[in-house]
Design a protein around this motif. Structure first.
Motif, PDB file in Angstrom:
ATOM      1  N   ALA A  75       0.830  -1.205   0.000  1.00  0.00           N
ATOM      2  CA  ALA A  75       0.000   0.000   0.000  1.00  0.00           C
ATOM      3  C   ALA A  75       0.863   1.254   0.000  1.00  0.00           C
ATOM      4  O   ALA A  75       0.615   2.205  -0.762  1.00  0.00           O
ATOM      5  CB  ALA A  75      -0.924  -0.003   1.210  1.00  0.00           C
ATOM      6  N   GLU A  76       1.888   1.280   0.848  1.00  0.00           N
ATOM      7  CA  GLU A  76       2.731   2.462   0.966  1.00  0.00           C
ATOM      8  C   GLU A  76       3.466   2.753  -0.338  1.00  0.00           C
ATOM      9  O   GLU A  76       3.560   3.916  -0.768  1.00  0.00           O
ATOM     10  CB  GLU A  76       3.735   2.264   2.109  1.00  0.00           C
ATOM     11  N   ARG A  77       3.951   1.712  -0.996  1.00  0.00           N
ATOM     12  CA  ARG A  77       4.672   1.897  -2.253  1.00  0.00           C
ATOM     13  C   ARG A  77       3.758   2.506  -3.320  1.00  0.00           C
ATOM     14  O   ARG A  77       4.156   3.418  -4.054  1.00  0.00           O
ATOM     15  CB  ARG A  77       5.222   0.553  -2.733  1.00  0.00           C
ATOM     16  N   THR A  78       2.538   2.007  -3.398  1.00  0.00           N
ATOM     17  CA  THR A  78       1.585   2.511  -4.390  1.00  0.00           C
ATOM     18  C   THR A  78       1.181   3.950  -4.092  1.00  0.00           C
ATOM     19  O   THR A  78       1.108   4.790  -4.994  1.00  0.00           O
ATOM     20  CB  THR A  78       0.332   1.616  -4.421  1.00  0.00           C
ATOM     21  N   LEU A  79       0.929   4.247  -2.822  1.00  0.00           N
ATOM     22  CA  LEU A  79       0.529   5.606  -2.446  1.00  0.00           C
ATOM     23  C   LEU A  79       1.659   6.602  -2.687  1.00  0.00           C
ATOM     24  O   LEU A  79       1.429   7.717  -3.180  1.00  0.00           O
ATOM     25  CB  LEU A  79       0.105   5.635  -0.980  1.00  0.00           C
ATOM     26  N   ARG A  80       2.880   6.204  -2.352  1.00  0.00           N
ATOM     27  CA  ARG A  80       4.017   7.106  -2.537  1.00  0.00           C
ATOM     28  C   ARG A  80       4.201   7.467  -4.011  1.00  0.00           C
ATOM     29  O   ARG A  80       4.509   8.608  -4.353  1.00  0.00           O
ATOM     30  CB  ARG A  80       5.293   6.470  -1.977  1.00  0.00           C
ATOM     31  N   ALA A  81       3.982   6.472  -4.885  1.00  0.00           N
ATOM     32  CA  ALA A  81       4.123   6.713  -6.323  1.00  0.00           C
ATOM     33  C   ALA A  81       3.099   7.720  -6.828  1.00  0.00           C
ATOM     34  O   ALA A  81       3.321   8.388  -7.843  1.00  0.00           O
ATOM     35  CB  ALA A  81       3.981   5.393  -7.093  1.00  0.00           C
ATOM     36  N   GLN A  82       1.976   7.856  -6.102  1.00  0.00           N
ATOM     37  CA  GLN A  82       0.928   8.807  -6.488  1.00  0.00           C
ATOM     38  C   GLN A  82       0.985  10.097  -5.664  1.00  0.00           C
ATOM     39  O   GLN A  82       0.071  10.914  -5.722  1.00  0.00           O
ATOM     40  CB  GLN A  82      -0.450   8.155  -6.320  1.00  0.00           C
ATOM     41  N   GLY A  83       2.055  10.266  -4.893  1.00  0.00           N
ATOM     42  CA  GLY A  83       2.221  11.491  -4.133  1.00  0.00           C
ATOM     43  C   GLY A  83       1.410  11.558  -2.854  1.00  0.00           C
ATOM     44  O   GLY A  83       1.172  12.651  -2.329  1.00  0.00           O
ATOM     45  N   PHE A  84       1.011  10.395  -2.331  1.00  0.00           N
ATOM     46  CA  PHE A  84       0.247  10.347  -1.084  1.00  0.00           C
ATOM     47  C   PHE A  84       1.119   9.771   0.035  1.00  0.00           C
ATOM     48  O   PHE A  84       1.972   8.914  -0.202  1.00  0.00           O
ATOM     49  CB  PHE A  84      -0.999   9.474  -1.240  1.00  0.00           C
ATOM     50  N   ASP A  85       0.884  10.237   1.240  1.00  0.00           N
ATOM     51  CA  ASP A  85       1.537   9.671   2.424  1.00  0.00           C
ATOM     52  C   ASP A  85       0.625   8.636   3.072  1.00  0.00           C
ATOM     53  O   ASP A  85      -0.597   8.657   2.883  1.00  0.00           O
ATOM     54  CB  ASP A  85       1.848  10.776   3.448  1.00  0.00           C
ATOM     55  N   LEU A  86       1.225   7.756   3.854  1.00  0.00           N
ATOM     56  CA  LEU A  86       0.457   6.763   4.600  1.00  0.00           C
ATOM     57  C   LEU A  86       0.627   7.018   6.086  1.00  0.00           C
ATOM     58  O   LEU A  86       1.754   7.117   6.583  1.00  0.00           O
ATOM     59  CB  LEU A  86       0.916   5.349   4.238  1.00  0.00           C
ATOM     60  N   LEU A  87      -0.491   7.154   6.788  1.00  0.00           N
ATOM     61  CA  LEU A  87      -0.493   7.376   8.239  1.00  0.00           C
ATOM     62  C   LEU A  87      -0.905   6.074   8.908  1.00  0.00           C
ATOM     63  O   LEU A  87      -2.046   5.636   8.781  1.00  0.00           O
ATOM     64  CB  LEU A  87      -1.465   8.498   8.602  1.00  0.00           C
ATOM     65  N   LEU A  88       0.022   5.444   9.607  1.00  0.00           N
ATOM     66  CA  LEU A  88      -0.205   4.121  10.193  1.00  0.00           C
ATOM     67  C   LEU A  88      -0.722   4.236  11.620  1.00  0.00           C
ATOM     68  O   LEU A  88      -0.156   4.952  12.448  1.00  0.00           O
ATOM     69  CB  LEU A  88       1.096   3.319  10.168  1.00  0.00           C
ATOM     70  N   TYR A  89      -1.806   3.483  11.885  1.00  0.00           N
ATOM     71  CA  TYR A  89      -2.376   3.457  13.229  1.00  0.00           C
ATOM     72  C   TYR A  89      -2.529   1.991  13.631  1.00  0.00           C
ATOM     73  O   TYR A  89      -3.357   1.275  13.085  1.00  0.00           O
ATOM     74  CB  TYR A  89      -3.739   4.159  13.236  1.00  0.00           C
ATOM     75  N   THR A  90      -1.689   1.530  14.549  1.00  0.00           N
ATOM     76  CA  THR A  90      -1.779   0.150  15.004  1.00  0.00           C
ATOM     77  C   THR A  90      -2.771   0.057  16.144  1.00  0.00           C
ATOM     78  O   THR A  90      -2.815   0.918  17.024  1.00  0.00           O
ATOM     79  CB  THR A  90      -0.408  -0.394  15.453  1.00  0.00           C
ATOM     80  N   PHE A  91      -3.533  -1.032  16.110  1.00  0.00           N
ATOM     81  CA  PHE A  91      -4.616  -1.194  17.069  1.00  0.00           C
ATOM     82  C   PHE A  91      -4.424  -2.507  17.790  1.00  0.00           C
ATOM     83  O   PHE A  91      -4.502  -3.574  17.190  1.00  0.00           O
ATOM     84  CB  PHE A  91      -5.961  -1.167  16.340  1.00  0.00           C
ATOM     85  N   GLU A  92      -4.138  -2.448  19.064  1.00  0.00           N
ATOM     86  CA  GLU A  92      -3.748  -3.636  19.826  1.00  0.00           C
ATOM     87  C   GLU A  92      -4.887  -4.642  19.960  1.00  0.00           C
ATOM     88  O   GLU A  92      -6.015  -4.301  20.271  1.00  0.00           O
ATOM     89  CB  GLU A  92      -3.264  -3.234  21.218  1.00  0.00           C
ATOM     90  N   VAL A  93      -4.544  -5.903  19.684  1.00  0.00           N
ATOM     91  CA  VAL A  93      -5.465  -7.014  19.900  1.00  0.00           C
ATOM     92  C   VAL A  93      -4.763  -8.023  20.788  1.00  0.00           C
ATOM     93  O   VAL A  93      -3.645  -8.439  20.505  1.00  0.00           O
ATOM     94  CB  VAL A  93      -5.866  -7.686  18.572  1.00  0.00           C
ATOM     95  N   THR A  94      -5.391  -8.406  21.890  1.00  0.00           N
ATOM     96  CA  THR A  94      -4.812  -9.392  22.792  1.00  0.00           C
ATOM     97  C   THR A  94      -5.315 -10.770  22.408  1.00  0.00           C
ATOM     98  O   THR A  94      -6.513 -11.020  22.398  1.00  0.00           O
ATOM     99  CB  THR A  94      -5.195  -9.092  24.254  1.00  0.00           C
ATOM    100  N   ARG A  95      -4.395 -11.673  22.044  1.00  0.00           N
ATOM    101  CA  ARG A  95      -4.777 -12.989  21.566  1.00  0.00           C
ATOM    102  C   ARG A  95      -5.599 -13.737  22.602  1.00  0.00           C
ATOM    103  O   ARG A  95      -5.239 -13.835  23.765  1.00  0.00           O
ATOM    104  CB  ARG A  95      -3.520 -13.800  21.225  1.00  0.00           C
TER     105      ARG A  95
END
Length: 331
Positions: A75-95
């Protein structure tokens, strides 16, 4: 610039921002005109004028696992090629015990033009809360019912993996699935398990409940669950694990017990993990990075006002290596 390139000002804007639905020849003419005029776009000015942030939010439960890392990279590679940034938000899941909290859309409000959700089962209220952002939403794998989704045919994948083992002659086939709280009818672990059940039924075999164990989608969980399975069913000669990481854990457990793979027990997984070839793992391989790239392109098309397919199903393919073979012959 529009006059020099022979196009409208709207087309100039779309071409310079890397948005879809602009012919490549037109895009090149616009870029050439911009270069001739010495034009350099101001990202901040463009954002103010358009109301766009040129950023896409990506919500994922983890980053370190192979599947998630590869989807994010695609996703990041494709967005960067189109001039977009990626904002990552990790969401904790407890197994094994579910979420620690619900998805909070406020962390993305006024910061993104679109949202990607990777491998996270969303409840109806969470989908509704994300939609209040007023931004396009695309899910990869697990996601929100009714939203644009990219996924595998998980049931067919589970069926094909089990049929491979049955075709080798195995008749006691165990299954390592996800966590006990993975119960959504449309989730990958549930669908892969259904494929296992269907294949056994078609072969005239019963999917005994104790042949299914929970591995939590990681190596440690796969290892522990394989030990539990062998305690309950020492007669098992083959195992279908719903992920390659759990399959690798199963191989370690078999080695712990002095059992050979595949001479004593065969193992097959799902994913096409980079380390699969190193350990000789038979797998149902999926194009992971490509799914991330496809999701990025879909959300950009939605931002541009295009209509996209509500559900895109990507194929898996059987990759046979040395972890599967005929069952042992007992005299």
């Amino acid at each position: 610039m529009a006059r020099q390139a022979g196009v409208s000002t709207a087309t100039v804007s779309r071409a310079l921002r890397g948005l879809p639905n602009v012919r490549e020849g037109t895009r090149e003419r616009v870029r050439a005109a911009a270069a001739a005029l010495g034009y350099v776009a101001s990202p901040s000015a463009a954002s103010l004028a358009s109301g766009r942030t040129r950023a896409i939010g990506l919500i994922s439960p983890v980053v370190s696992r192979w599947f998630f890392a590869n989807v994010i990279e695609g996703a990041e590679r494709t967005l960067r090629a189109q001039g977009f940034d990626l904002l990552l938000y990790t969401f904790e899941v407890t197994r094994g015990s579910g979420r620690t909290a619900r998805v909070d859309p406020d962390v993305l409000r006024r910061r993104v033009d679109g949202v990607l959700v990777v491998g996270l089962p969303l409840e109806a209220e969470e989908v509704e809360s994300l939609l209040t952002l007023g931004a396009p939403l695309v899910c990869v794998g697990w996601g929100g019912s009714g939203q644009a989704t990219i996924r595998l045919d998980d049931r067919a994948t589970g069926r094909a993996a089990t049929e491979h083992l049955l075709g080798l002659g195995h008749r006691v086939v165990g299954h390592i699935t996800g966590a006990p709280d993975d119960v959504s009818a449309w989730s990958p672990p549930v669908e892969r398990e259904e494929g296992w059940r269907e294949a056994l039924a078609a072969a005239g075999l019963r999917a005994v409940e104790s042949l299914r164990v929970h591995g939590g989608f990681d190596v440690a969980g796969g290892r522990a669950s394989m030990h539990r399975l062998l305690v309950q069913h020492p007669e098992v000669t083959a195992v279908f694990a719903a992920s390659d990481e759990m399959a690798m854990g199963a191989v370690l457990a078999l080695r712990d017990r002095g059992l050979r793979v595949p001479q004593d027990v065969s193992v097959i997984g799902v994913d096409g993990h980079d380390l699969g070839e190193l350990v000789g793992l038979t797998t149902m391989a999926q194009p992971v990075a490509e799914q991330g790239g496809l999701a990025a392109r879909m959300v950009l098309e939605m931002i541009a006002g295009a209509t996209v397919d509500p559900e895109v199903v990507v194929p898996t393919r059987l990759v046979v290596r040395t972890s599967t073979g005929p069952p042992p012959v007992f005299s």
